[in-house]
Design a protein around this motif. Structure first.
Motif, short mmCIF file in Angstrom:
data_model
loop_
_atom_site.label_atom_id
_atom_site.label_comp_id
_atom_site.label_asym_id
_atom_site.label_seq_id
_atom_site.Cartn_x
_atom_site.Cartn_y
_atom_site.Cartn_z
N GLU A 1 0.70 -1.24 0.11
CA GLU A 1 0.21 0.01 -0.03
C GLU A 1 0.83 1.20 -0.24
OE1 GLU A 1 -4.41 -0.90 1.93
OE2 GLU A 1 -2.75 -0.64 3.38
N THR A 2 0.35 2.25 -0.65
CA THR A 2 0.98 3.57 -0.75
C THR A 2 0.21 4.78 -0.04
OG1 THR A 2 -0.01 4.19 -2.92
CG2 THR A 2 2.31 2.78 -2.75
N TYR B 1 -0.47 7.28 -1.70
CA TYR B 1 -1.48 7.52 -2.91
C TYR B 1 -2.86 6.61 -2.82
CZ TYR B 1 -3.59 8.18 -7.41
OH TYR B 1 -4.23 8.61 -8.66
N ARG B 2 -2.69 5.40 -2.66
CA ARG B 2 -3.72 4.35 -2.89
C ARG B 2 -4.71 4.65 -1.33
NH1 ARG B 2 -2.94 -2.20 -2.57
NH2 ARG B 2 -5.17 -2.81 -2.47
N LYS C 1 -6.85 7.62 -2.15
CA LYS C 1 -7.90 7.30 -3.12
C LYS C 1 -9.08 6.17 -2.53
CE LYS C 1 -6.34 9.70 -6.51
NZ LYS C 1 -7.05 10.97 -6.11
N THR C 2 -8.59 5.34 -1.56
CA THR C 2 -9.35 4.47 -0.83
C THR C 2 -10.43 5.10 -0.01
OG1 THR C 2 -7.74 2.43 -1.12
CG2 THR C 2 -9.35 2.67 0.53
#
Length: 64
Positions: A19-20, A22-23, A26-27
């Motif tokens: 996971e980042t 950024y991810r 968005k989540t």
């Protein structure tokens, strides 16, 4: 006046491998900057498997 976020109900997320920021942004529908504001000292390169990250709630306040 508020900034539109329910600051009193943050979400705690346990980071999974790969996971980042950024991810996560968005989540959860927040910005990377908001995640960093809720986690002093956190950097994109410092995100590790099993780490707990505090995220702002995406529930808008009644004053929007």
């Amino acid at each position: 006046m508020t900034n539109g976020w329910a600051q009193n109900n943050p979400i705690q997320h346990t980071v999974k491998k790969g996971e980042t920021l950024y991810r996560l942004s968005k989540t959860y529908g927040v910005t990377v900057d908001q995640i960093l504001q809720h986690n002093p000292g956190l950097s994109a390169s410092g995100l590790k498997d099993g780490m707990v990250v505090v995220l702002p709630s995406t529930i808008a306040t009644a004053e929007d």
